[in-house]
Design a protein around this motif. Sequence first.
Motif, PDB file in Angstrom:
ATOM      1  N   THR A  17       0.918  -1.287  -0.209  1.00  0.00           N
ATOM      2  CA  THR A  17      -0.018   0.047   0.004  1.00  0.00           C
ATOM      3  C   THR A  17       1.024   1.278   0.015  1.00  0.00           C
ATOM      4  OG1 THR A  17      -1.816  -1.259   1.109  1.00  0.00           O
ATOM      5  CG2 THR A  17      -1.928   1.072   1.229  1.00  0.00           C
ATOM      6  N   ALA A  18       1.945   1.117   0.610  1.00  0.00           N
ATOM      7  CA  ALA A  18       2.978   2.393   0.628  1.00  0.00           C
ATOM      8  C   ALA A  18       3.428   2.719  -0.457  1.00  0.00           C
ATOM      9  CB  ALA A  18       3.873   2.200   1.774  1.00  0.00           C
ATOM     10  N   HIS A  19       3.894   1.556  -1.379  1.00  0.00           N
ATOM     11  CA  HIS A  19       4.238   1.800  -2.664  1.00  0.00           C
ATOM     12  C   HIS A  19       3.415   2.456  -3.552  1.00  0.00           C
ATOM     13  CE1 HIS A  19       7.681  -1.355  -1.996  1.00  0.00           C
ATOM     14  NE2 HIS A  19       7.903  -0.302  -1.419  1.00  0.00           N
ATOM     15  N   SER A  20       2.176   2.058  -3.485  1.00  0.00           N
ATOM     16  CA  SER A  20       0.976   2.387  -4.157  1.00  0.00           C
ATOM     17  C   SER A  20       0.791   3.899  -3.908  1.00  0.00           C
ATOM     18  CB  SER A  20      -0.184   1.656  -4.040  1.00  0.00           C
ATOM     19  OG  SER A  20      -1.021   2.185  -2.698  1.00  0.00           O
ATOM     20  N   MET A  21       1.267   4.404  -2.895  1.00  0.00           N
ATOM     21  CA  MET A  21       1.171   5.884  -2.631  1.00  0.00           C
ATOM     22  C   MET A  21       2.390   6.555  -2.788  1.00  0.00           C
ATOM     23  SD  MET A  21      -0.771   5.231   1.171  1.00  0.00           S
ATOM     24  CE  MET A  21      -1.104   6.972   1.397  1.00  0.00           C
ATOM     25  N   GLY A  22       3.496   5.928  -3.574  1.00  0.00           N
ATOM     26  CA  GLY A  22       4.809   6.693  -3.720  1.00  0.00           C
ATOM     27  C   GLY A  22       5.655   6.423  -2.472  1.00  0.00           C
ATOM     28  N   ILE A  23       5.508   5.708  -1.709  1.00  0.00           N
ATOM     29  CA  ILE A  23       6.274   6.132  -0.176  1.00  0.00           C
ATOM     30  C   ILE A  23       7.253   4.844  -0.258  1.00  0.00           C
ATOM     31  CG2 ILE A  23       6.027   5.842   2.281  1.00  0.00           C
ATOM     32  CD1 ILE A  23       3.277   6.936   2.090  1.00  0.00           C
ATOM     33  N   THR A  24       8.529   5.173  -0.273  1.00  0.00           N
ATOM     34  CA  THR A  24       9.517   4.140   0.015  1.00  0.00           C
ATOM     35  C   THR A  24       9.532   3.363   1.553  1.00  0.00           C
ATOM     36  OG1 THR A  24      11.076   5.489  -1.518  1.00  0.00           O
ATOM     37  CG2 THR A  24      12.033   4.132   0.057  1.00  0.00           C
ATOM     38  N   VAL A  25       9.946   2.590   1.818  1.00  0.00           N
ATOM     39  CA  VAL A  25       9.722   1.870   3.022  1.00  0.00           C
ATOM     40  C   VAL A  25      11.384   1.157   3.323  1.00  0.00           C
ATOM     41  CG1 VAL A  25       8.822   0.169   4.559  1.00  0.00           C
ATOM     42  CG2 VAL A  25       7.474   0.925   2.578  1.00  0.00           C
ATOM     43  N   LEU A  26      11.861   1.643   4.295  1.00  0.00           N
ATOM     44  CA  LEU A  26      13.051   1.277   4.898  1.00  0.00           C
ATOM     45  C   LEU A  26      13.009   0.274   6.228  1.00  0.00           C
ATOM     46  CD1 LEU A  26      15.242   4.549   4.503  1.00  0.00           C
ATOM     47  CD2 LEU A  26      14.877   2.810   2.826  1.00  0.00           C
ATOM     48  N   LEU A  27      13.572  -0.678   6.374  1.00  0.00           N
ATOM     49  CA  LEU A  27      13.717  -1.615   7.567  1.00  0.00           C
ATOM     50  C   LEU A  27      14.749  -1.207   8.552  1.00  0.00           C
ATOM     51  CD1 LEU A  27      12.728  -4.027   9.225  1.00  0.00           C
ATOM     52  CD2 LEU A  27      14.521  -5.181   7.750  1.00  0.00           C
ATOM     53  N   ASP A  28      14.566  -0.753   9.650  1.00  0.00           N
ATOM     54  CA  ASP A  28      15.501  -0.604  10.724  1.00  0.00           C
ATOM     55  C   ASP A  28      16.260  -2.201  10.913  1.00  0.00           C
ATOM     56  OD1 ASP A  28      17.053   0.218  12.737  1.00  0.00           O
ATOM     57  OD2 ASP A  28      15.368   1.460  13.844  1.00  0.00           O
ATOM     58  N   LEU A  29      17.276  -2.348  10.548  1.00  0.00           N
ATOM     59  CA  LEU A  29      17.928  -3.581  10.434  1.00  0.00           C
ATOM     60  C   LEU A  29      18.917  -3.739  11.749  1.00  0.00           C
ATOM     61  CD1 LEU A  29      18.162  -6.044   8.658  1.00  0.00           C
ATOM     62  CD2 LEU A  29      20.365  -5.152   7.852  1.00  0.00           C
ATOM     63  N   VAL A  30      18.758  -4.808  12.301  1.00  0.00           N
ATOM     64  CA  VAL A  30      19.483  -4.834  13.408  1.00  0.00           C
ATOM     65  C   VAL A  30      20.448  -6.292  13.282  1.00  0.00           C
ATOM     66  CG1 VAL A  30      19.695  -5.237  15.829  1.00  0.00           C
ATOM     67  CG2 VAL A  30      17.958  -4.141  15.044  1.00  0.00           C
ATOM     68  N   HIS A  31      21.958  -5.926  12.794  1.00  0.00           N
ATOM     69  CA  HIS A  31      22.612  -6.724  12.820  1.00  0.00           C
ATOM     70  C   HIS A  31      23.987  -6.656  13.770  1.00  0.00           C
ATOM     71  CE1 HIS A  31      21.583  -8.707   8.276  1.00  0.00           C
ATOM     72  NE2 HIS A  31      20.652  -8.975   9.560  1.00  0.00           N
ATOM     73  N   SER A  32      23.839  -5.661  14.614  1.00  0.00           N
ATOM     74  CA  SER A  32      24.804  -5.136  15.356  1.00  0.00           C
ATOM     75  C   SER A  32      25.171  -6.161  16.571  1.00  0.00           C
ATOM     76  CB  SER A  32      24.579  -3.850  15.791  1.00  0.00           C
ATOM     77  OG  SER A  32      23.467  -3.456  16.410  1.00  0.00           O
ATOM     78  N   HIS A  33      23.876  -6.807  16.933  1.00  0.00           N
ATOM     79  CA  HIS A  33      23.923  -7.871  17.871  1.00  0.00           C
ATOM     80  C   HIS A  33      22.430  -8.578  18.252  1.00  0.00           C
ATOM     81  CE1 HIS A  33      21.426  -4.963  20.904  1.00  0.00           C
ATOM     82  NE2 HIS A  33      21.235  -4.542  19.756  1.00  0.00           N
ATOM     83  N   SER A  34      22.459  -9.789  19.010  1.00  0.00           N
ATOM     84  CA  SER A  34      21.162 -10.384  19.170  1.00  0.00           C
ATOM     85  C   SER A  34      20.893 -10.494  20.610  1.00  0.00           C
ATOM     86  CB  SER A  34      21.514 -11.635  18.534  1.00  0.00           C
ATOM     87  OG  SER A  34      20.358 -12.540  18.725  1.00  0.00           O
ATOM     88  N   VAL A  35      19.717 -10.652  21.150  1.00  0.00           N
ATOM     89  CA  VAL A  35      19.177 -10.917  22.280  1.00  0.00           C
ATOM     90  C   VAL A  35      19.935 -12.269  22.836  1.00  0.00           C
ATOM     91  CG1 VAL A  35      17.336 -12.465  21.755  1.00  0.00           C
ATOM     92  CG2 VAL A  35      17.218 -10.994  23.737  1.00  0.00           C
ATOM     93  N   LYS A  36      20.247 -12.168  24.041  1.00  0.00           N
ATOM     94  CA  LYS A  36      21.067 -13.428  24.816  1.00  0.00           C
ATOM     95  C   LYS A  36      19.990 -14.590  24.988  1.00  0.00           C
ATOM     96  CE  LYS A  36      24.457 -11.432  27.840  1.00  0.00           C
ATOM     97  NZ  LYS A  36      24.871 -11.375  29.153  1.00  0.00           N
ATOM     98  N   ASN A  37      18.749 -14.513  24.885  1.00  0.00           N
ATOM     99  CA  ASN A  37      17.647 -15.596  25.027  1.00  0.00           C
ATOM    100  C   ASN A  37      18.094 -17.031  24.540  1.00  0.00           C
ATOM    101  OD1 ASN A  37      16.748 -13.046  25.793  1.00  0.00           O
ATOM    102  ND2 ASN A  37      14.597 -13.725  25.899  1.00  0.00           N
ATOM    103  N   PHE A  38      17.971 -17.977  25.207  1.00  0.00           N
ATOM    104  CA  PHE A  38      17.885 -19.390  24.688  1.00  0.00           C
ATOM    105  C   PHE A  38      16.461 -19.659  24.152  1.00  0.00           C
ATOM    106  CE2 PHE A  38      21.402 -19.643  28.059  1.00  0.00           C
ATOM    107  CZ  PHE A  38      22.303 -19.464  27.440  1.00  0.00           C
ATOM    108  N   ALA A  39      15.518 -19.703  24.891  1.00  0.00           N
ATOM    109  CA  ALA A  39      14.055 -20.250  24.500  1.00  0.00           C
ATOM    110  C   ALA A  39      13.725 -19.607  23.294  1.00  0.00           C
ATOM    111  CB  ALA A  39      13.321 -19.988  25.698  1.00  0.00           C
ATOM    112  N   GLU A  40      14.009 -18.193  23.180  1.00  0.00           N
ATOM    113  CA  GLU A  40      13.409 -17.437  21.932  1.00  0.00           C
ATOM    114  C   GLU A  40      14.429 -17.161  20.872  1.00  0.00           C
ATOM    115  OE1 GLU A  40      13.148 -16.232  25.048  1.00  0.00           O
ATOM    116  OE2 GLU A  40      11.167 -16.107  25.851  1.00  0.00           O
ATOM    117  N   GLY A  41      15.961 -17.111  21.290  1.00  0.00           N
ATOM    118  CA  GLY A  41      16.892 -16.475  20.151  1.00  0.00           C
ATOM    119  C   GLY A  41      17.799 -17.548  19.637  1.00  0.00           C
TER     120      GLY A  41
END
Length: 674
Positions: free
Chosen positions: A253-277
């Motif tokens: 929908t954003a593209h149909s309105m001429g709006i660019t969409v960027l993702l806030d990408l997190v490759h700098s670290h990761s959560v410590k969790n075992f059960a979820e991560g």
Amino acid sequence: MEAVLNKAEAIKLLEIDPWLKPFEYDIGLRMDRYSAVKRALLGDAPNLKAIANGHLFFGFHPADGGWYYREWAPGAQALNLIGDFNEWNTKAHPLNKKENGCWEIFIPGEDALAHMSRVKVRVKANGISRDRIPLYIKRIDKDSGTGDFAGQIWQPPEPFRWTDGDFYVDHSRPLFIYEAHVGMSQEKEGIGTFKEFTDNMLCRVKANGYNTIQLMAVMEHPYYGSFGYQVSNFFAVSSWMGTPDDLKELINTAHSMGITVLLDLVHSHSVKNFAEGINEFDGTEYQFFHSGSRGDHPAWDSKLFNYGKHEVIHFLLSNIKFWLEEYHFDGFRFDGITSMLYKHHGLGVAFDNYKKYFSMDTDLDAVTYLQFANELIREVRPDAVTIAEDMSGMPGMCLPIEYGGIGFDYRLAMGVPDFWISTLRKCSDEEWSMHRMWHELTTRRAGEKNIGYAESHDQAMVGDKTIIFWLADKEMYWHMAKGDNSLHIDRAISLHKLIRFITMTLAGEGYLNFMGNEFGHPEWIDFPREGNGWSYKYARRQWSLAENRNLKYEYLYAFDRDMISFAKSYNIPGTGYATNLWIDERDKIMAYSKSGVVFLFNFNPSTSFTQFGIPVEEEGEYRVVFDTDDKRFGGQSRIARDIVYRTTRLPEKGDKPGIIIYSPSRTALALEKV
């Protein structure tokens, strides 16, 4: 060493920034590392795009007569797939160990794994078995009763139908970025959804003139209050806010309105969790991360990737390609670049000389990974946008790789909001320095583009204050009604406009705003937590304040909309550097020209100048085309729009050509040549 030095002599980065000449060897080493690792990664493959396909092999994939499920777990002793499809039987579906630490199982029956089935994998390592979430899962499901996280098969009977085939990012137009968190984008005291953002927010973004949205917290994170920066599942869409198809509908929908969409990408670290991560998925701490203390971020309490490991590079590059192709994102804002670039993560370090960029503390593996990331992105989407969040000012960050750079399009001008907050905290209005303001807003590395901003989500969090809250503080609670005459609020509104206007026109080749800050959203952001009774009161945006015709928030909302419209009409951020016409430290005046427009800012808290002479570069006639004192913006309409000003000589300013104009206190105006 001689070969490296000869190679460095041809690197254009040294021509662009001669101060780098003493670090010729270091830059040559950077490029040698890039070339050597790339050769090793590619083998016989033609490019990075051809190898960044982990998501197409690992994870769950329907095939003729059944499903394949694969994992990379070199340290594991055994893997067993469990889920509601086999009543969580831990022995029914063992995976077979293949080469290079890969595990695989074929599950016969095309309906063996139904859409939205809950799954986990039991991993045995070091004699201990743990139930883990598959590494490449596309969706996470949280049991509302038990709070248990599990992977969820996402394979809808009808695949999402995209209609944005002709959308592309036009790099000739400046980016006006609306930084947004979907969960807190609604006024309700609860978590907003992708669907609600599509229905309620995209039209608002479009109407306000922003041409780009930067979405935070899209990647799965178990703790909502982390603002999305403690990622657990890198290929999964945040289950807090909806389904993968809901996100696709938002982007389409954003593209149909001429709006660019960027993702806030997190490759700098990761959560410590075992059960979820993904931490210790195969039973080793070094599967994805550094071993020992180097693998732990001392400030973020999270795990740090080993960018020197080829399998980690492959995992992260595949992740980039996945978000580009599966969800049609148009690029990325890379989070935490400074933490990646240096082994000290930039903590407590002042980057006040070039030696600190090229030392034993620099992580060359991270530099190489970021070069690969930018190269891959252009291979997949030549029109994509990449933005670096780096507070260190690493040289070459936003120059092409072939120049010796790292390859980003833009860097965030992180020093600018720091300057504004420091000024508001430490200086009275009479002490504001015009020369320091000019320096902070215009100084940047040659040839490298910046995204200018006065404040982002960082300044809106508990523990800090937004600009409007620094200016107005508790008076906002009692004196924002239009009929309430408050000098304190008048000052806040005037300076809020001036700060945003001068930042947008001077601080970068693009501009960013965090949602709600455009109308001076009150208070701070505080996510639900034990300390506030798990309340959502401060984790939302009160749009009704901006739309209430009886409140002064409407003034700031209208100003931001018209400011963006004006900037787009004259291509203000897109024309590079401004020319300094006049700075008066005593009278708190600054004048400059940019894109054929002359700007005059009067930061004086009490003095209006009835006959102020602005030097201009060209003789002729000028008229005001925009000003901050318009009544629609809460001003007093003291600046005339219908007068044509003819240039004259200004003896008191070196006999330069200029115009004589009225400059009211705490206002800014823009003139164009008729």
